[in-house]
Design an enzyme around this catalytic site. Structure first.
Site, short mmCIF file in Angstrom:
data_model
loop_
_atom_site.label_atom_id
_atom_site.label_comp_id
_atom_site.label_asym_id
_atom_site.label_seq_id
_atom_site.Cartn_x
_atom_site.Cartn_y
_atom_site.Cartn_z
CD GLU A 338 -2.85 -1.23 2.37
OE1 GLU A 338 -4.04 -1.53 2.22
OE2 GLU A 338 -2.36 -1.01 3.50
CB SER A 339 4.24 2.05 -1.04
OG SER A 339 5.10 3.12 -0.75
#
Length: 539
Positions: A338-339
């Site tokens: 989830e970057s």
């Protein structure tokens, strides 16, 4: 209803008393085939006799084997409080022929492997053998589950004798990696709570504890070269509580306790996203050089390390080095999920650099499935949680896979719409949903040879206490253990739910706050005994 329950319990105790008192050689009839062991063993053969554990009990172990000495001490420590027996442990150079005997004298070429064991119970002896001390420890957990649930009591139950059914169990794990993840970043949990979690993992033959040690909401481990990470970054948590962190001595204590329970700790430092606690602690980790505010919410994807700055890689190097020095296991988890605020090319470049750093300290990389976009190879492990294409891409590059599908394996997901704790973004996961999946059948193109095992994560946005941890993990946790241990062709929900239901009294004796799923036929041990007598299953 209470009168009927009391009557059943009186009958159960009375039957035991009659068998015990009528003559010295006559004991309650037992049948090893009627076990409710979780995970389900590979092979069980009953011989319909009884081994009696009494005040003269002795645990023997192979002379000169320090690991077996620890196992013997562990078993004695488990048995002493509830039995009230002294229970000596003694080294021996040969099979003593009686008592409890722990040995690594099993055939190293057998199906058992390092994690398998053979348990042979006769009227005179309980013998647990394995090629490796790990297998002996798992055999101890099987003996533990064969004993009555009140063996888990911390107080002397005043029983004079404890009974085990005779027979032979041969058993081995399906997967080498059988793990659970505890997120201590969203909410912080102290050393004693983590130890309690390890106790639960050990009972069901897990061998990995994955600790999620950093996130936007908190940094949870002391780093001497960057002290503000813990002091400032660890000072809060979701909802604005005071947070906390592990000193290096705290972390060592957890790692050593896990090792004593044959569990490997895998530390996770999530990066380059999920890093707000670090960005708030050190402004130089941000591209604009300005420290971020501490964050106590639950949103994801907004934070990122500045991947263009060399100081960031010095930071990663120091963190990996200091944690690796404290962690004897082979793995280091770099997160990578989830970057969303990191440009794709920057993300790939960062993960590649992080991999090199981890490898330079003798550790192998695990990351969430997004790391498959980087240059992963056969030394790396991709942890599948969300996107099948990511996992497939990792496998095509030679990486292996841990299966943690959020739709089945996430223990923070609500059981049903009425569950107070937990989240629903991945749907709902009742006990049958948690159990009824096959790691090999999950993603087309990923074969068993690609999979090192399974892992069940517990994220803690809504989890604040040990009671909360227990409620969300039990009774799903034993099912994940069985998926990792028992061959798929030997697993059936209709059989499993009955064995799970018979764990009720054990949960309650252990004071576990569990979810009483309506899908599970929960039973007390006296009810089980009466049912078996009525059905003629015990001769």
């Amino acid at each position: 209803m209470n009168i009927m329950k009391t009557s059943l319990k009186f009958l159960f105790v009375s039957v035991l008393a009659v068998y015990t008192m009528s003559c010295e050689e006559q004991y309650p009839p037992t049948n090893l085939a009627n076990n409710h062991i979780i995970p389900k063993p590979a092979s069980v053969v009953a011989t319909h006799g009884t081994f009696v554990l009494d005040k003269d009990a002795v645990i023997f172990y192979d002379s000169g084997n320090e690991d077996l000495k620890k196992n013997a001490g562990y078993l004695a420590g488990l048995l002493r409080p509830s039995t009230g027996f002294v229970i000596e442990t003694k080294a021996t150079s040969q099979n003593p022929g009686d008592g409890i005997y722990l040995t690594t004298g099993a055939d190293k070429d057998s199906l058992l492997g390092e994690g398998g064991y053979e348990l042979v119970i006769s009227e005179k002896q309980v013998k647990i053998s394995s090629p490796h001390p790990d297998g002996v420890f798992y055999g101890i957990q099987t003996v533990r589950q064969l004993l009555p649930a009140d063996i888990e009591s911390k107080d002397d139950t005043t029983r004079e004798k404890w009974f085990l059914p005779t027979g032979r169990i041969r058993d081995w794990p399906e997967y080498q990696h059988r793990g659970a993840m505890l997120d201590v970043s969203r909410h912080f949990f102290g050393v004693e709570t983590v130890k309690r979690f390890i106790d639960y993992l050990a009972l069901y033959k897990f061998n990995v504890l994955h600790l999620h040690l950093s996130d936007d909401q908190g940094w949870r481990i002391e780093i001497e070269s960057w002290p503000n990470l813990a002091r400032h970054g660890g000072s809060t948590e979701v909802g604005g509580g005071e947070g906390g962190y592990y000193t290096k001595d705290d972390y060592k204590e957890i790692v050593e306790y896990a090792a004593d329970h044959h569990i490997t700790v895998i530390p996770e430092i999530d990066m380059p996203g999920h890093t707000n606690a670090a960005l708030a602690s050190y402004p130089e980790l941000n591209c604009d050089g300005k420290a971020r505010e501490l964050y106590t919410g639950t949103k994801v994807g907004f934070s990122t390390l500045c991947t263009d700055k060399e100081i960031v890689y010095e930071f990663v190097d120091d963190v990996v080095r200091e944690i690796s020095e404290l962690t004897p296991g082979p793995w280091f988890h770099i997160g990578g999920d989830e970057s969303h605020s990191t440009d794709h090319d920057d993300y790939v470049r960062f993960v590649n650099r992080a991999r090199e750093i981890v490898n330079s300290y003798g550790k192998k990389v695990i990351g969430w499935d997004e790391i498959a976009h980087a240059d992963v190879n056969s030394e790396d492990v991709v942890q599948f949680w969300a996107r099948e294409n990511n996992a497939l891409q990792g496998v095509k590059k030679g990486a292996r896979v841990i299966m943690s599908p959020s739709s089945h394996a996430y223990m923070d997901i609500k059981y049903d719409s009425t569950t107070v704790l937990g989240l629903t973004w991945a749907g709902l996961t009742e006990v049958d949903d948690a159990y009824n999946w096959d790691p090999v059948a999950l993603v087309d193109g990923i074969e068993k040879i690609d999979i090192i095992g399974v892992e069940a994560p517990l994220w803690t946005e809504t989890i604040e206490s040990l009671d909360d941890i227990e409620y969300m993990t039990f009774p799903r946790l034993p099912g994940y253990a069985e998926i990792g241990w028992t061959a798929t062709e030997n697993r059936f929900w209709e059989d499993y739910k009955v064995r799970l239901g018979k764990q009720k009294e054990r949960f309650e004796t252990m004071d576990v706050n569990y979810y009483k799923s309506p899908l599970v036929p929960w039973q007390d041990e006296e009810d089980i005994f009466i049912d078996e007598q009525k059905e003629g299953e015990v001769k």
